[in-house]
Structure formats: structure tokens, C-alpha cells
Scaffold this motif. Structure first.
Motif, PDB file in Angstrom:
ATOM      1  N   LEU A   1       0.840  -1.223  -0.053  1.00  0.00           N
ATOM      2  CA  LEU A   1      -0.027   0.013   0.057  1.00  0.00           C
ATOM      3  C   LEU A   1       0.832   1.379  -0.059  1.00  0.00           C
ATOM      4  CD1 LEU A   1      -2.601  -1.197   2.563  1.00  0.00           C
ATOM      5  CD2 LEU A   1      -2.905  -0.376   0.165  1.00  0.00           C
ATOM      6  N   LYS A   2       1.797   1.285   0.732  1.00  0.00           N
ATOM      7  CA  LYS A   2       2.734   2.347   0.947  1.00  0.00           C
ATOM      8  C   LYS A   2       3.335   2.643  -0.368  1.00  0.00           C
ATOM      9  CE  LYS A   2       4.477   4.568   3.983  1.00  0.00           C
ATOM     10  NZ  LYS A   2       4.257   5.982   4.533  1.00  0.00           N
ATOM     11  N   ARG A   3       3.868   1.393  -1.125  1.00  0.00           N
ATOM     12  CA  ARG A   3       4.539   1.530  -2.433  1.00  0.00           C
ATOM     13  C   ARG A   3       3.616   1.975  -3.329  1.00  0.00           C
ATOM     14  NH1 ARG A   3       5.339  -1.101  -7.006  1.00  0.00           N
ATOM     15  NH2 ARG A   3       7.125  -1.068  -8.125  1.00  0.00           N
ATOM     16  N   THR A   4       2.309   1.892  -3.338  1.00  0.00           N
ATOM     17  CA  THR A   4       1.157   2.266  -4.332  1.00  0.00           C
ATOM     18  C   THR A   4       1.269   3.586  -4.349  1.00  0.00           C
ATOM     19  OG1 THR A   4      -0.107   0.195  -4.245  1.00  0.00           O
ATOM     20  CG2 THR A   4      -1.057   2.434  -4.949  1.00  0.00           C
ATOM     21  N   THR A   5       1.548   4.438  -3.036  1.00  0.00           N
ATOM     22  CA  THR A   5       1.326   5.905  -2.959  1.00  0.00           C
ATOM     23  C   THR A   5       2.646   6.384  -3.636  1.00  0.00           C
ATOM     24  OG1 THR A   5       2.309   6.001  -0.906  1.00  0.00           O
ATOM     25  CG2 THR A   5       0.024   5.882  -0.818  1.00  0.00           C
ATOM     26  N   ASP A   6       3.521   5.768  -3.686  1.00  0.00           N
ATOM     27  CA  ASP A   6       4.754   6.132  -4.385  1.00  0.00           C
ATOM     28  C   ASP A   6       5.024   6.056  -5.954  1.00  0.00           C
ATOM     29  OD1 ASP A   6       7.100   7.381  -3.325  1.00  0.00           O
ATOM     30  OD2 ASP A   6       8.416   5.721  -3.680  1.00  0.00           O
ATOM     31  N   THR A   7       3.815   5.431  -6.366  1.00  0.00           N
ATOM     32  CA  THR A   7       3.875   5.351  -7.995  1.00  0.00           C
ATOM     33  C   THR A   7       3.426   6.485  -8.650  1.00  0.00           C
ATOM     34  OG1 THR A   7       1.640   4.605  -7.721  1.00  0.00           O
ATOM     35  CG2 THR A   7       3.171   2.876  -7.744  1.00  0.00           C
ATOM     36  N   ILE A   8       3.298   7.798  -7.803  1.00  0.00           N
ATOM     37  CA  ILE A   8       2.991   8.912  -8.708  1.00  0.00           C
ATOM     38  C   ILE A   8       4.214   9.888  -8.536  1.00  0.00           C
ATOM     39  CG2 ILE A   8       0.498   8.598  -8.477  1.00  0.00           C
ATOM     40  CD1 ILE A   8       0.695  10.925  -6.139  1.00  0.00           C
ATOM     41  N   GLU A   9       5.302   9.417  -7.794  1.00  0.00           N
ATOM     42  CA  GLU A   9       6.320  10.302  -7.545  1.00  0.00           C
ATOM     43  C   GLU A   9       7.488  10.012  -8.625  1.00  0.00           C
ATOM     44  OE1 GLU A   9       6.880  12.541  -5.249  1.00  0.00           O
ATOM     45  OE2 GLU A   9       5.183  12.284  -4.000  1.00  0.00           O
ATOM     46  N   GLU A  10       7.863  11.112  -9.341  1.00  0.00           N
ATOM     47  CA  GLU A  10       8.910  10.964 -10.599  1.00  0.00           C
ATOM     48  C   GLU A  10      10.091  10.325 -10.172  1.00  0.00           C
ATOM     49  OE1 GLU A  10       9.431  13.876 -13.355  1.00  0.00           O
ATOM     50  OE2 GLU A  10       7.422  14.623 -13.627  1.00  0.00           O
ATOM     51  N   THR A  11      10.781  10.801  -8.979  1.00  0.00           N
ATOM     52  CA  THR A  11      12.090  10.327  -8.507  1.00  0.00           C
ATOM     53  C   THR A  11      11.817   8.911  -7.896  1.00  0.00           C
ATOM     54  OG1 THR A  11      11.554  11.680  -6.475  1.00  0.00           O
ATOM     55  CG2 THR A  11      12.827  12.598  -8.242  1.00  0.00           C
ATOM     56  N   SER A  12      10.717   8.180  -7.840  1.00  0.00           N
ATOM     57  CA  SER A  12      10.879   7.136  -7.075  1.00  0.00           C
ATOM     58  C   SER A  12      11.123   5.930  -7.998  1.00  0.00           C
ATOM     59  CB  SER A  12       9.286   7.005  -6.564  1.00  0.00           C
ATOM     60  OG  SER A  12       9.241   5.519  -5.759  1.00  0.00           O
ATOM     61  N   HIS A  13      11.716   4.696  -7.523  1.00  0.00           N
ATOM     62  CA  HIS A  13      11.860   3.678  -8.234  1.00  0.00           C
ATOM     63  C   HIS A  13      10.443   3.015  -8.671  1.00  0.00           C
ATOM     64  CE1 HIS A  13      15.928   3.774  -6.649  1.00  0.00           C
ATOM     65  NE2 HIS A  13      16.294   3.064  -7.735  1.00  0.00           N
ATOM     66  N   ALA A  14       9.324   3.462  -7.929  1.00  0.00           N
ATOM     67  CA  ALA A  14       8.226   2.715  -8.110  1.00  0.00           C
ATOM     68  C   ALA A  14       7.394   3.556  -9.144  1.00  0.00           C
ATOM     69  CB  ALA A  14       7.427   2.540  -6.805  1.00  0.00           C
ATOM     70  N   TYR A  15       7.846   4.655  -9.757  1.00  0.00           N
ATOM     71  CA  TYR A  15       6.897   5.546 -10.496  1.00  0.00           C
ATOM     72  C   TYR A  15       6.180   4.934 -11.657  1.00  0.00           C
ATOM     73  CZ  TYR A  15       5.462   9.811 -13.058  1.00  0.00           C
ATOM     74  OH  TYR A  15       4.772  10.743 -13.639  1.00  0.00           O
ATOM     75  N   LEU A  16       4.845   5.142 -12.111  1.00  0.00           N
ATOM     76  CA  LEU A  16       4.245   4.724 -12.958  1.00  0.00           C
ATOM     77  C   LEU A  16       3.760   5.748 -13.601  1.00  0.00           C
ATOM     78  CD1 LEU A  16       2.280   1.773 -11.457  1.00  0.00           C
ATOM     79  CD2 LEU A  16       3.815   1.560 -13.398  1.00  0.00           C
TER      80      LEU A  16
ATOM     81  N   GLU B   1      -4.829   5.151   3.068  1.00  0.00           N
ATOM     82  CA  GLU B   1      -4.420   5.419   4.335  1.00  0.00           C
ATOM     83  C   GLU B   1      -5.108   5.056   5.451  1.00  0.00           C
ATOM     84  OE1 GLU B   1      -1.864   7.248   5.232  1.00  0.00           O
ATOM     85  OE2 GLU B   1      -1.096   7.350   3.425  1.00  0.00           O
ATOM     86  N   ALA B   2      -6.616   4.364   5.054  1.00  0.00           N
ATOM     87  CA  ALA B   2      -7.400   3.935   5.915  1.00  0.00           C
ATOM     88  C   ALA B   2      -7.323   2.553   6.295  1.00  0.00           C
ATOM     89  CB  ALA B   2      -8.957   4.160   5.409  1.00  0.00           C
ATOM     90  N   GLU B   3      -6.553   1.924   5.135  1.00  0.00           N
ATOM     91  CA  GLU B   3      -6.240   0.559   5.315  1.00  0.00           C
ATOM     92  C   GLU B   3      -4.991   0.401   5.893  1.00  0.00           C
ATOM     93  OE1 GLU B   3      -6.263  -3.641   4.953  1.00  0.00           O
ATOM     94  OE2 GLU B   3      -7.846  -2.325   4.908  1.00  0.00           O
ATOM     95  N   LEU B   4      -4.002   1.389   5.801  1.00  0.00           N
ATOM     96  CA  LEU B   4      -2.806   1.364   6.694  1.00  0.00           C
ATOM     97  C   LEU B   4      -2.983   1.647   8.070  1.00  0.00           C
ATOM     98  CD1 LEU B   4      -0.650   3.592   3.984  1.00  0.00           C
ATOM     99  CD2 LEU B   4      -0.063   1.035   4.823  1.00  0.00           C
ATOM    100  N   SER B   5      -3.978   2.392   8.459  1.00  0.00           N
ATOM    101  CA  SER B   5      -4.390   2.708   9.815  1.00  0.00           C
ATOM    102  C   SER B   5      -4.981   1.434  10.347  1.00  0.00           C
ATOM    103  CB  SER B   5      -5.258   3.957   9.744  1.00  0.00           C
ATOM    104  OG  SER B   5      -4.766   5.129   9.354  1.00  0.00           O
ATOM    105  N   ARG B   6      -5.640   0.734   9.435  1.00  0.00           N
ATOM    106  CA  ARG B   6      -6.467  -0.462  10.119  1.00  0.00           C
ATOM    107  C   ARG B   6      -5.331  -1.693  10.453  1.00  0.00           C
ATOM    108  NH1 ARG B   6      -7.386  -5.447   9.146  1.00  0.00           N
ATOM    109  NH2 ARG B   6      -6.195  -5.461   7.086  1.00  0.00           N
ATOM    110  N   ILE B   7      -4.296  -1.734   9.415  1.00  0.00           N
ATOM    111  CA  ILE B   7      -3.232  -2.691   9.483  1.00  0.00           C
ATOM    112  C   ILE B   7      -2.378  -2.309  10.796  1.00  0.00           C
ATOM    113  CG2 ILE B   7      -1.223  -3.428   8.572  1.00  0.00           C
ATOM    114  CD1 ILE B   7      -2.386  -3.351   5.774  1.00  0.00           C
TER     115      ILE B   7
END
Length: 644
Positions: free
Chosen positions: A259-274, A292-298
Motif C-alpha cells: 500500500l505504501k509503495r502504491t502511494t509512491d507510484t506517482i512520484e517521478e523520482t521513485s523507483h516505483a513511479y508509474l 491511508e484508511a487501510e494502513l491505519s487498520r493494519i
């Protein structure tokens, strides 16, 4: 029995102290007062005055083994002593360049539990030969501190040295060198499930509650800067995990990582960027609020498991949760360690700016527009321990045809076949997105400051799109750093500036020949074109002066490579950085750079004779002269009497 008063939450501490003392004298209970036997502090390593917690919590340090046990170990890593020389942003080096020289470098960073991208690479060529030989030529003392080398490149977990009021533990993939501020933990046999469970446990509220008890000034809600040193992590109690519990924690933490990596897929400088945020939903559901809600639950589920594992009763659980709430209030303000990002902002990216920036990347051949049109599917998500890719999945794959063929230069020039503003608009049309108003104005005024901010990480400023402009900014060449070569400036002159000069010169001549027949509008245009022509001549002459000796090398990084061109950048803060860098290059401060060897070879070669690290950097070890060992002083017998 000793009485302690805890007034950290009091806005008016003088009034709070007076009220608490009045209650004590009257024999009335007060939640700010604690009575503890001094011997009770012996249970916690270092004997901090942890008076505000229960005796059961203090005894946890005796009841459970330390975190550094049960096959786990925590280690400090590399201290380069000169990050500007030995460290780069990962996009500064050529894709795939990490295979031989530049390796991912974990260096702490901002608060980011479970997942955090690694933005830096370190020079570890030939097992770190340059760094290992980085001695002070005058004193002979080793400047750098390479340590725990056997743990480099192993999968594990790492954390932020000074993340916030709450710890920030995350997965460490294979193939990474870690630093002092990016201290890391490992599990015997590199067992993936045990590592994952350790990440989950270390991110629990209970673990962070206990580790804060070890800090010298007390931990919970004290408002002081916290440092998650390896000693503190090692001493924090950790319960043994059954196979079932390990599996349960493993599933939770891997889900949180994804989930955290998914939020990084919009960051140009990330290795995860899509894709940029404006287009991200085209690949799959992308709902940051739901994530964020699911991360809080986890996190709540991990905390619940940890409470049971540590055997905390209801009162102690409540104390942890209160402390956690106070700590979380500081996360937004204290979210970066002392190696934090001076230019990088954690604030959300404006969707339009992010979209236009992506379109610039597509025009230059950096990003793949086909992900937005459905012509190419997104690659599957990697495993948390997989080595970092040479390119993010959003980048154009090797061998794929770019959106627009070019030689590493685009231009702000209406009507030109390589006009960047027009290409941005064509990209947006291709992906069926409405074109924002005045793309050219955004390109001229807003883009570079935005780009410089987003491509600055961990005190490295590394923009890859370079606007080289005339004095007034009326004409701008956009140079793509990854395509930079010793021929780039010649290309700029021959393919762009000279043809533009020829065109403008023809227009000036035509208006001059009109003579007295020129209208008032003609006269204004005539004056503007003459001024423009002079600026183009100045730009051409500057490029002609620089071109013969300009031989950039990507290993030097963006700042060094751009320094000789400092006067062609119009963004004042960046121009100042480059000018200062150029002055230091001329003085000899950066003689490790290939550019320094190219421009001042005699000086650099002379230094190589006494500086082994410098000699290794330039492949001139044969020039290095090993200093003669100083003779040891003979030790004589101590005189015991007056006679010799």
C-alpha cells in the motif's frame, strides 16, 4: 520512595507545579505525581528515570530478551566523510550504472514506516576502494568509516535515524549499501518471513513506547529530538514469535508495504513511479484516502498483536496509546532526520504540474506514454526484497521507440520541430487529456523551480532538464542531462542557435531595407529583433567558448557537470549554486571529478602522487607514491637515579 512530577503536557508549567504540590500536601491524588523506588529504574538499561510507566512495563526489559537476539542483529553502516563526492541521486548516473560502480545507498531519510524508496547511490566500485583509501594526506588519518562490510547487499530492514517522534522501520532490499544514519537490521539466514515480522514488530506502538524509555531524556512526549541509534534498537525488548504469529505479522506488513509503495507510484523520482496522479487511476483503482484508511487498520491490528505478545495489561495499553497520540502530533513537523531533504517537500504535488512534468519527460523520451493509453500494461509488483530496478516501471523501456526523436535538446521556440511546449501539448492529446491554458508560460516561468524542488533529495540538487537561456530568457534550449555528451554544446550551436540567428538576421535585414517606409509597429519589431539578435549572438559565442573543453561525465553528477554552464541558467538560486561549485572546482576542492582532470590535469596528477583515493578515482594508481613509514621511537629504560 521518591516523588516525581510530570508536567510535560502543561502549558503553564509554573501553575501546574503549584497545583500538583498543593494536591500532594493535602494528600489528594494527582495524575501528574508518581511515587517510585529509585531501585525500580535498574530494570531498564541505562537506568533512565522512567517513572511515568508501571513497574510491569519496566520489568519487560528483564522479562523479555533484547531485540538483538533470536537470530537478529542491528548494525551501523558506511560513513563516507564526503557525500558530495561519493554519493549521487539514483537518476544522476546512467541506468544500469549501479552494476559496476554505483550501488543503492540507504541513508535514513524521512518518516516512512514499512516502505521507503532509496533515492541515493554510493560509489562502491572495487569494494569501495576509493572510500577505503580516503585518507587525509596531511595527517594520514582515515576520513571515511567503512564498517560491517559483510552485511552490505543483504536483505534486511532499515530505519530513519531521526525520523520523528515515532520510529520508522522498513524493508531493505537486496543489493544495498547502508549508512550510519541508515542503520539496518538483519536476520540469520536472511529468512524473509522473520525479517518481515521484525519490521512489523518494530513499527508497533509498544516497541516504540519501550525504545523511547531508553532515551537519555525520557521518551514519551518530551518534545526533544529523538535518535534511533543501533544501541537503543538492540536493547529494546522483543518477544519470541511462534510460526503462526510470524506468518500473521508477515502478511500484515507485506500488505502495508504494498500500500505504501502504491502511494509512491506517482512520484517521478521513485523507483516505483508509474504515472502522475492525474493519470494514475487508468492503471488500477488509486484512492489515497482508502489506502491511508487501510494502513491505519493494519497498524491497529499490528498494535493489538504486539500488546498481546508483550503481555501489556489494559492500563499499560492505554498509556501506550496516549503516548502514541502525543508522538504522532509531531510527525508532520519532525518528519525528516538530519540528513533530510532541504529542497524536497512532502506536500502533495499539484496535479496539473505533475501531469505537465510527466509530459516533459515523455517528450524527452524518459517516460512511457503507453501506460496511460493502455498500449502497455504495468509490470507486476516486485517483492519487497527484490533488488531495485535500473529504471522505474514508468520509464521508457530500453529499445522502445520514444515519443519524439531528438539529440538530447529541445527548445522553447514556436514553430520549431523540437519545440518543447508544442510537444507537451501533443503528449496530452495522445493520452486524451485536456490541454491546460498557456503551457508555454508554465514552461518558461514555473517548470524549472518545480523540477529543481522535486529532483532534490537528501541535500543533493540534481535537476535533469536544463534550461540554457539568453540573458533575458527570450530563447531557451532545454538540455536533457542523461543524454549529455561532449558534443551537446556543438549540437546546440549548429542545430539550434545558428539557424535561429540566420532566421532572425533575415527578418532584421528585411525590416532595415524598408527604411523610411517602416511603420511604428515595424519600428518596434525592428528594435526587438535587433536586441534578440544580439542576445543570440552572445549565447552562441558563450557556447562556442565552452564547447571545445566541455567533456561532461555522468559519474561527476549533475551539479559538477552543470557548473561550467552556470552563466546560462537564469534561475538565480540554482545559478548561485553552480557558480559557487565552479569556483571550488577552479580552486581544486573537487579534484576527484573527471571534469577537474579534464581542465586541470597537471594539478590533479600531482595530487594523485600523495592521495591514493584520488589516484584510484582517475585510474592513476601508478602515480601514487606510498609514504615511508615513520621510524618508531626507541623506548629507553626509565631513569631511577641521579647517575647516568
Amino acid at each position: 520512595m521518591t516523588t516525581f512530577l510530570r508536567l510535560l503536557a502543561e502549558n503553564d508549567k509554573r501553575e501546574g507545579l503549584a497545583t500538583a504540590c498543593t494536591c500532594l500536601r493535602a494528600g489528594q491524588p494527582d495524575p501528574r505525581a508518581f511515587e517510585v523506588e529509585p531501585e525500580a529504574f535498574d530494570a531498564v538499561p541505562g537506568k533512565p528515570f522512567a517513572y511515568w510507566v508501571s513497574e510491569a512495563v519496566r520489568q519487560t526489559f528483564r522479562r523479555l530478551p533484547p531485540f538483538e537476539s533470536e537470530g537478529r542483529t542491528v548494525k551501523q553502516g558506511l560513513a563516507t566523510a564526503d557525500d558530495f563526492r561519493f554519493v549521487r541521486a539514483w537518476w544522476e548516473v546512467q541506468p544500469g550504472g549501479t552494476a559496476g560502480k554505483w550501488f543503492p545507498f540507504a541513508k535514513g531519510g524521512a518518516y516512512s514506516p514499512f516502505y521507503g524508496d532509496i533515492h541515493l547511490v554510493a560509489n562502491w566500485k572495487h569494494d569501495g576502494a576509493e572510500i577505503k583509501n580516503f585518507f587525509d594526506p596531511k595527517t594520514g588519518k582515515l576520513n571515511s568509516r567503512p564498517q560491517n562490510l559483510d552485511y552490505y547487499f543483504r536483505p534486511g530492514f532499515t530505519w530513519s535515524y531521526r525520523p520523528s517522534s515515532t520510529g520508522s522501520f522498513r524493508f531493505l532490499p537486496r543489493g544495498v549499501v547502508f549508512s550510519v544514519n541508515g542503520s539496518s537490521g538483519f536476520v540469520e539466514g536472511d529468512e524473509a518471513s522473520q525479517i518481515a515480522a521484525s519490521v512489523a514488530l518494530a513499527n508497533s506502538s509498544t516497541f516504540n513506547f519501550l525504545i523511547r524509555l531508553l532515551f537519555s531524556r525520557g521518551g514519551a512526549g518530551g518534545g526533544q529530538t529523538l535518535t534511533y541509534e543501533v544501541g537503543y534498537v538492540a536493547m529494546t525488548p522483543a518477544p519470541a514469535l511462534s510460526d503462526y504469529m510470524c506468518s500473521r505479522l508477515n502478511a500484515l506488513v507485506r500488505s502495508a508495504w504494498s500500500l505504501k509503495r502504491t502511494t509512491d507510484t506517482i512520484e517521478e523520482t521513485s523507483h516505483a513511479y508509474l504515472l502522475p496522479a492525474a493519470l494514475r487511476a487508468r492503471l488500477a483503482d488509486y484512492d489515497p484516502v482508502a489506502i491511508e484508511a487501510e494502513l491505519s487498520r493494519i497498524q491497529i491490528e499490528i498494535d493489538s498483536i504486539a500488546f498481546d505478545l508483550y503481555g501489556f495489561n489494559e492500563a499499560d495499553r492505554a498509556a501506550v496509546q496516549v503516548t502514541q497520540g502525543v508522538a504522532n502530533e509531531g510527525d508532520a513537523e519532525d518528519g525528516a532526520d538530519d540528513e533530510g531533504d532541504d529542497e524536497d517537500s512532502a506536500s502533495p504535488i499539484d496535479h496539473t504540474a505533475g501531469l505537465l512534468s510527466w509530459a516533459v519527460g515523455v517528450a524527452f523520451g524518459r517516460f512511457d506514454w503507453r501506460l496511460a493509453t493502455g498500449e502497455r500494461a504495468a509490470p507486476p509488483e516486485p517483492d519487497p526484497f527484490d533488488p531495485l530496478p535500473a529504471k522505474s516501471p514508468g520509464m521508457l523501456p530500453d529499445g522502445a521507440a520514444p515519443f519524439h526523436a531528438h539529440e538530447g535538446i529541445l527548445v522553447d521556440d514556436p514553430g520549431h520541430p523540437h519545440d518543447l511546449a508544442r510537444l507537451i501539448e501533443e503528449v496530452l492529446v495522445r493520452v486524451e487529456v485536456p490541454i491546460p491554458e498557456d503551457v508555454r508560460r508554465w514552461l518558461q516561468r514555473d517548470f524549472f523551480p518545480f523540477h529543481l524542488q522535486r529532483y532534490s533529495k537528501s541535500r543533493r540538487k540534481a535537476p535533469i532538464y536544463w534550461p540554457l537561456s539568453t540573458t533575458s530568457g527570450s530563447y531557451t534550449l532545454w538540455v536533457y542531462y542523461p543524454s549529455l555528451t561532449s558534443q551537446t554544446l556543438y549540437t546546440a550551436i549548429n542545430d539550434f542557435v545558428e539557424p535561429k540567428l540566420k532566421q532572425v538576421g533575415a527578418d532584421v535585414t528585411a525590416l532595415r531595407n524598408k527604411g523610411s517606409a517602416r511603420t511604428r509597429d515595424d519600428e518596434r519589431q525592428f528594435e526587438a529583433l535587433q536586441a534578440f539578435e544580439l542576445e543570440l549572438i552572445e549565447l552562441r559565442d558563450t557556447l562556442l567558448k565552452l564547447a571545445p573543453t566541455y567533456k561532461p561525465n555522468h559519474d561527476d553528477g549533475v551539479q559538477i557537470s552543470a557548473a561550467p554552464l552556470w552563466q546560462l541558467f537564469r534561475h538565480k538560486p540554482w545559478q548561485k549554486v553552480l557558480k559557487d561549485t565552479w569556483e571550488k572546482l577552479k580552486k581544486g576542492d573537487y579534484d576527484w571529478a573527471h571534469l577537474a582532470m579534464n581542465d586541470w590535469p597537471e594539478r590533479v596528477r600531482e595530487k594523485c602522487k600523495t592521495d591514493k583515493s584520488l589516484a584510484i578515482a582517475h585510474g592513476l594508481e601508478d602515480l601514487y607514491i606510498e609514504p615511508e613509514a615513520k621510524p618508531k621511537k626507541a623506548r629507553g629504560k626509565k631513569k631511577t637515579g641521579g647517575d647516568e
